[in-house]
Motif scaffolding. Structure first.
Motif, PDB file in Angstrom:
ATOM      1  N   ALA A   1      41.219  41.170  45.944  1.00  0.00           N
ATOM      2  CA  ALA A   1      41.135  42.401  45.167  1.00  0.00           C
ATOM      3  C   ALA A   1      42.245  43.344  45.598  1.00  0.00           C
ATOM      4  N   ALA A   2      43.013  43.822  44.629  1.00  0.00           N
ATOM      5  CA  ALA A   2      44.173  44.657  44.910  1.00  0.00           C
ATOM      6  C   ALA A   2      43.942  46.092  44.454  1.00  0.00           C
ATOM      7  N   SER A   3      44.522  47.027  45.193  1.00  0.00           N
ATOM      8  CA  SER A   3      44.470  48.430  44.803  1.00  0.00           C
ATOM      9  C   SER A   3      45.656  49.163  45.416  1.00  0.00           C
ATOM     10  N   GLY A   4      46.007  50.298  44.827  1.00  0.00           N
ATOM     11  CA  GLY A   4      47.062  51.126  45.383  1.00  0.00           C
ATOM     12  C   GLY A   4      48.459  50.801  44.900  1.00  0.00           C
TER      13      GLY A   4
ATOM     14  N   ARG B   1      44.761  34.686  38.032  1.00  0.00           N
ATOM     15  CA  ARG B   1      44.667  36.128  38.211  1.00  0.00           C
ATOM     16  C   ARG B   1      44.100  36.766  36.963  1.00  0.00           C
ATOM     17  N   ASP B   2      43.483  37.929  37.178  1.00  0.00           N
ATOM     18  CA  ASP B   2      42.966  38.737  36.077  1.00  0.00           C
ATOM     19  C   ASP B   2      43.561  40.127  36.257  1.00  0.00           C
TER      20      ASP B   2
ATOM     21  N   THR C   1      42.739  41.429  40.280  1.00  0.00           N
ATOM     22  CA  THR C   1      42.197  40.421  41.190  1.00  0.00           C
ATOM     23  C   THR C   1      42.884  39.081  40.986  1.00  0.00           C
ATOM     24  N   MET C   2      43.128  38.407  42.094  1.00  0.00           N
ATOM     25  CA  MET C   2      43.662  37.049  42.083  1.00  0.00           C
ATOM     26  C   MET C   2      42.611  36.113  42.664  1.00  0.00           C
TER      27      MET C   2
END
Length: 116
Positions: free
Chosen positions: A23-26, A72-73, A78-79
């Motif tokens: 999960a990615a953010s920033g 990925r989405d 998210t990957m």
């Protein structure tokens, strides 16, 4: 603040499956290519799989080709890494990585242990 958070690791028997998430953010996730790496005890970190920013192209290390699938989405930032037919030699800490030009971000890793 940039964050990459891996999840989904655990203990699985040989031949089993796991699905890792990152999960990615920033940062603008959809603009970054992504990679999964792994590092086994006493070994160097190795690249497992790669996916372009749009998800249109992927490639895999020979050791996992045909067993692992990266996806990925971008709507969910998210990957994923679907891992099937797991082997004891897949045991490692798995890391996700985002990169674009001079920017290179890493997660903290998730442990995958394949053992009977």
């Amino acid at each position: 603040q940039v964050q990459l958070v891996e999840s989904g690791g655990g203990l699985v028997q040989p031949g089993g499956s796991l699905r890792l998430s990152c999960a990615a953010s920033g940062f603008t996730f959809s603009s970054y290519a992504m990679r999964w790496y792994r590092q086994a005890p006493g070994k160097e970190r190795e690249r497992v799989a790669f996916i372009t920013s749009t998800g249109g192209s992927t490639n895999y290390a020979d050791a996992v080709k045909g067993r692992f699938t990266i996806s990925r989405d971008n709507a969910k930032n998210t990957m994923y890494l679907q891992m099937n037919s797991l082997k004891p030699e897949d045991t490692a800490v798995y890391y996700c990585n985002a990169y674009r030009a001079i920017y290179d971000y890493w997660g903290q890793g998730t442990q995958v242990t394949v053992s009977s």
